[in-house]
Write an enzyme that holds these catalytic residues in place. Structure first.
Site, mmCIF file in Angstrom:
data_model
loop_
_atom_site.group_PDB
_atom_site.id
_atom_site.type_symbol
_atom_site.label_atom_id
_atom_site.label_comp_id
_atom_site.label_asym_id
_atom_site.label_seq_id
_atom_site.Cartn_x
_atom_site.Cartn_y
_atom_site.Cartn_z
ATOM 1 N N CYS A 72 -24.130 9.137 -8.742
ATOM 2 C CA CYS A 72 -25.510 9.251 -9.198
ATOM 3 C C CYS A 72 -25.534 9.858 -10.606
ATOM 4 O O CYS A 72 -24.935 10.902 -10.845
ATOM 5 C CB CYS A 72 -26.280 10.143 -8.221
ATOM 6 S SG CYS A 72 -27.878 10.711 -8.820
ATOM 7 N N GLU A 73 -26.225 9.206 -11.504
ATOM 8 C CA GLU A 73 -26.278 9.711 -12.871
ATOM 9 C C GLU A 73 -27.166 10.941 -13.011
ATOM 10 O O GLU A 73 -27.103 11.627 -14.027
ATOM 11 C CB GLU A 73 -26.729 8.618 -13.840
ATOM 12 C CG GLU A 73 -28.157 8.182 -13.685
ATOM 13 C CD GLU A 73 -28.526 7.024 -14.593
ATOM 14 O OE1 GLU A 73 -29.662 7.016 -15.073
ATOM 15 O OE2 GLU A 73 -27.692 6.128 -14.828
ATOM 16 N N HIS A 74 -27.985 11.219 -12.030
ATOM 17 C CA HIS A 74 -28.876 12.383 -12.113
ATOM 18 C C HIS A 74 -28.199 13.686 -11.717
ATOM 19 O O HIS A 74 -28.483 14.735 -12.291
ATOM 20 C CB HIS A 74 -30.109 12.174 -11.233
ATOM 21 C CG HIS A 74 -30.916 10.985 -11.642
ATOM 22 N ND1 HIS A 74 -31.438 10.104 -10.721
ATOM 23 C CD2 HIS A 74 -31.261 10.510 -12.856
ATOM 24 C CE1 HIS A 74 -32.079 9.147 -11.353
ATOM 25 N NE2 HIS A 74 -31.990 9.369 -12.652
ATOM 26 N N HIS A 75 -27.302 13.632 -10.715
ATOM 27 C CA HIS A 75 -26.668 14.850 -10.207
ATOM 28 C C HIS A 75 -25.142 14.770 -10.178
ATOM 29 O O HIS A 75 -24.481 15.719 -9.783
ATOM 30 C CB HIS A 75 -27.176 15.153 -8.786
ATOM 31 C CG HIS A 75 -28.654 15.326 -8.735
ATOM 32 N ND1 HIS A 75 -29.494 14.314 -8.317
ATOM 33 C CD2 HIS A 75 -29.445 16.366 -9.081
ATOM 34 C CE1 HIS A 75 -30.743 14.734 -8.400
ATOM 35 N NE2 HIS A 75 -30.739 15.972 -8.857
ATOM 36 N N GLN A 113 -28.864 3.311 -7.953
ATOM 37 C CA GLN A 113 -28.698 2.146 -7.083
ATOM 38 C C GLN A 113 -29.541 0.964 -7.546
ATOM 39 O O GLN A 113 -29.088 -0.185 -7.492
ATOM 40 C CB GLN A 113 -29.061 2.522 -5.649
ATOM 41 C CG GLN A 113 -28.873 1.388 -4.666
ATOM 42 C CD GLN A 113 -29.161 1.801 -3.249
ATOM 43 O OE1 GLN A 113 -29.039 2.961 -2.886
ATOM 44 N NE2 GLN A 113 -29.537 0.844 -2.422
ATOM 45 N N HIS A 140 -27.024 8.646 -0.131
ATOM 46 C CA HIS A 140 -26.941 9.399 -1.385
ATOM 47 C C HIS A 140 -26.716 10.881 -1.103
ATOM 48 O O HIS A 140 -27.556 11.538 -0.490
ATOM 49 C CB HIS A 140 -28.248 9.231 -2.180
ATOM 50 C CG HIS A 140 -28.466 7.831 -2.647
ATOM 51 N ND1 HIS A 140 -28.379 7.484 -3.976
ATOM 52 C CD2 HIS A 140 -28.752 6.690 -1.978
ATOM 53 C CE1 HIS A 140 -28.613 6.183 -4.102
ATOM 54 N NE2 HIS A 140 -28.844 5.685 -2.903
ATOM 55 N N CYS A 142 -26.804 13.213 -3.245
ATOM 56 C CA CYS A 142 -27.753 14.031 -3.995
ATOM 57 C C CYS A 142 -28.977 14.338 -3.136
ATOM 58 O O CYS A 142 -29.656 15.344 -3.352
ATOM 59 C CB CYS A 142 -28.141 13.370 -5.315
ATOM 60 S SG CYS A 142 -28.828 11.720 -5.167
#
Length: 185
Positions: A72-75, A113, A140, A142
């Protein structure tokens, strides 16, 4: 990727979270993480090899349960699941390994995703097929490990070409969702 720089940054991170990077369990961690990142992020360097095709035709080709792992690019936590690809060839078909490589090309990147699903559909459709459907089901970390701490899964889809038509979309979805012992949908 500059592995020496990654090792240095990981060592600094270990210090910042309050640990001792010289203790026995952590002294080789920067090297292990640099090696792991080289492997799990090799999608930036890989080629899906979709140019390798065979002179055959079929109405529809469906590849189910292609396993994938992404970050995940956010976390920067993992998400993983299965991708199902259906396409309608235009006189040429792809080997199944090429579809797996296509999934790996985009999943082995910092990603979300929804974009993963779209990237796969776009590249496959650009090869001249009549239509493409990509469905992804994923869990996920995250969401499991932090925040809402829930086991919900996410399904995303992308439709291109003839499968953007409602009747064609319903027909191909029925074929993809046909249950087999290994099908997760």
């Amino acid at each position: 990727m500059d592995k020496e720089r990654v090792k240095k940054l990981v060592r600094e991170l270990i210090i910042e979270i309050g640990e001792d990077p010289t203790r026995e369990g952590l002294k080789d961690t920067p090297e292990r993480i640099a090696n792991m990142y080289e492997e799990i992020f090799d999608g930036y360097e890989s080629d899906s090899e979709l140019s390798v095709q065979f002179s055959e035709d079929s109405d529809v080709v469906v590849a189910r349960n292609i396993q994938f792992y992404s970050m995940c690019e956010h976390h920067m936590l993992p998400f993983f699941g299965k991708i199902h690809i259906a396409y309608s060839p235009n006189g040429r078909v792809f080997g199944i390994s090429k579809l797996v490589r296509l999934v790996e090309k985009y999943s082995k990147r910092l990603q979300i995703q929804e974009r993963l699903t779209k990237n796969i559909a776009d590249e496959l459709f650009a090869q001249g097929v009549k239509g493409v459907v990509v469905l992804a089901d994923a869990e996920h970390f995250c969401m499991k490990m932090r925040g809402v701490r829930n086991d919900a899964t996410l399904t995303s889809s992308a439709y291109r070409g003839i499968y953007e038509n409602k009747e064609e979309k319903e027909s191909i979805m029925a074929m993809i969702r046909r249950r087999t012992p290994e099908t997760s949908l």
